[in-house]
Design a protein around this motif. Sequence first.
Motif, PDB file in Angstrom:
ATOM      1  N   ARG A 190      -9.369   9.095   1.042  1.00 54.24           N
ATOM      2  CA  ARG A 190      -8.956   8.887  -0.344  1.00 54.24           C
ATOM      3  C   ARG A 190      -9.740   9.804  -1.267  1.00 54.24           C
ATOM      4  N   PHE A 235       1.192  -6.019 -10.283  1.00 58.58           N
ATOM      5  CA  PHE A 235       0.246  -6.293  -9.204  1.00 58.58           C
ATOM      6  C   PHE A 235      -0.134  -7.772  -9.195  1.00 58.58           C
ATOM      7  N   ASP A 257       1.217  -7.431  -1.378  1.00 59.21           N
ATOM      8  CA  ASP A 257       0.429  -6.258  -1.774  1.00 59.21           C
ATOM      9  C   ASP A 257       0.866  -5.102  -0.872  1.00 59.21           C
ATOM     10  N   ASN A 258       1.605  -4.157  -1.439  1.00 59.32           N
ATOM     11  CA  ASN A 258       2.166  -3.060  -0.656  1.00 59.32           C
ATOM     12  C   ASN A 258       1.301  -1.802  -0.664  1.00 59.32           C
ATOM     13  N   ARG A 259       0.096  -1.870  -1.209  1.00 55.37           N
ATOM     14  CA  ARG A 259      -0.764  -0.693  -1.235  1.00 55.37           C
ATOM     15  C   ARG A 259      -1.128  -0.268   0.185  1.00 55.37           C
ATOM     16  N   PRO A 260      -1.020   1.030   0.486  1.00 54.15           N
ATOM     17  CA  PRO A 260      -1.394   1.493   1.826  1.00 54.15           C
ATOM     18  C   PRO A 260      -2.906   1.629   1.964  1.00 54.15           C
ATOM     19  N   GLU A 294      -5.619   4.032   2.462  1.00 55.60           N
ATOM     20  CA  GLU A 294      -5.641   5.460   2.164  1.00 55.60           C
ATOM     21  C   GLU A 294      -6.842   6.123   2.825  1.00 55.60           C
ATOM     22  N   GLY A 314      -9.475  -7.224  -7.908  1.00 53.91           N
ATOM     23  CA  GLY A 314      -8.543  -6.601  -8.840  1.00 53.91           C
ATOM     24  C   GLY A 314      -8.425  -7.364 -10.148  1.00 53.91           C
ATOM     25  N   TYR A 361     -11.451  -0.834   4.534  1.00 54.86           N
ATOM     26  CA  TYR A 361     -10.191  -1.332   5.061  1.00 54.86           C
ATOM     27  C   TYR A 361      -9.818  -0.493   6.284  1.00 54.86           C
ATOM     28  N   ASN A 369      -1.893  -7.509   4.585  1.00 55.88           N
ATOM     29  CA  ASN A 369      -2.067  -6.555   3.489  1.00 55.88           C
ATOM     30  C   ASN A 369      -3.526  -6.533   3.045  1.00 55.88           C
ATOM     31  N   LYS A 370      -3.859  -5.573   2.199  1.00 59.10           N
ATOM     32  CA  LYS A 370      -5.245  -5.343   1.800  1.00 59.10           C
ATOM     33  C   LYS A 370      -5.804  -6.502   0.979  1.00 59.10           C
ATOM     34  N   GLN A 410     -10.196   3.331   5.077  1.00 60.50           N
ATOM     35  CA  GLN A 410     -10.432   3.558   3.646  1.00 60.50           C
ATOM     36  C   GLN A 410     -11.768   2.946   3.256  1.00 60.50           C
TER      37      GLN A 410
END
Length: 359
Positions: free
Chosen positions: A241, A224, A233-236, A238, A186, A109, A148-149, A101
């Motif tokens: 994208r 978040f 942090d469960n964001r995949p 991507e 973020g 990432y 995680n990211k 990503q």
Amino acid sequence: MPTPIRRIIHIDMDAFYASVEQRDNPALKGRPVAVGHCQERGVVAAASYEARKFGVRSAMPSLIARRKCPELVFVSPRFDAYRAVSAQIHAVFSRYTSLIQPLSLDEAYLDITHPLLRRASATAIAEEIRTSIFEQTGLTASAGVSYNKFLAKLASDHRKPNGLFVIPPGMGEAFVAPLPVGTFHGIGPATARRMNSLGIHTGADLRACPLDILKHHFGKAATFYYGIARGVDNRPVEANRPRKSLGKETTFLQDLHTESELVQAMAMLASQVWTACQKREITGRTVTLKLRHSDFTQLTRSQSFPQPVQNEAALQQAAVRLLAPLLPLSKPVRLLGVSLTGLVVPGQIEADRQLSLLP
């Protein structure tokens, strides 16, 4: 079979634009360098680490940067060169995973939970990537490794420049606890100030704040914030994208004072945005105006439409309508921007409309 723990790498090139310039021009090595234009309205796009020691940062007005560092060397940006190096870097990434990503030309990432090339650990892969980048480009990269990211990005910042840091499973919450919330990806400066006003200064403070209080002050983003305070942090990652917006902005050499000047500038920006839309064969439903005054105060105004913008004239008219309530100007304008979000493919619009008519 239990779900494997994710293994995420965040790669961030060190002072990328400035480092490319120092690599390509040996006379710049060891000197404070700013990529940008040393003009009255110029802005620093990137600064070398030698320049950063004087407090020079990206997005800083060039005149302020020059005052902080009188020996600062300005170099005009060469985006073709940066894109070429970025392609080399991403070729290295693709040896290890297809889940990449990109965040920019110099940052990405990588999800290497199931790597294409087997290595002893995610850390070994990150170190191999950094070594390959240096061998192929002569440039250094920093890497963060975690589950995680959010934590991977924090880790890559922790040992910059030319560093590698790992936050292993189970250690995320403890690592986050002492850090200022303003360092969290973020959480922007405005949100950090709001948190500080509520007594939230560190990750530990954020963790201690109940979710309902966070929701009251920060709305949808509260979940978040609640998670990252606990290292969650469960964001995949991507890959491929989709682009979320298209926009253009410009900083004027002379402040704009009149409605006619603003409308003329708006027409130019709308034309550039629409040209970019046609090139990519997309359009969008939301038009946003960005305006920055001479004193650096800034505001944005947006309007969403039931149907996507159909042409350049419609985009320009929408931007002008957003401007109208702000007239007459209270202060001169130094920057103007127009963007389009809610992007869609025109052909898909008609297909969706036809489907909606089916019984």
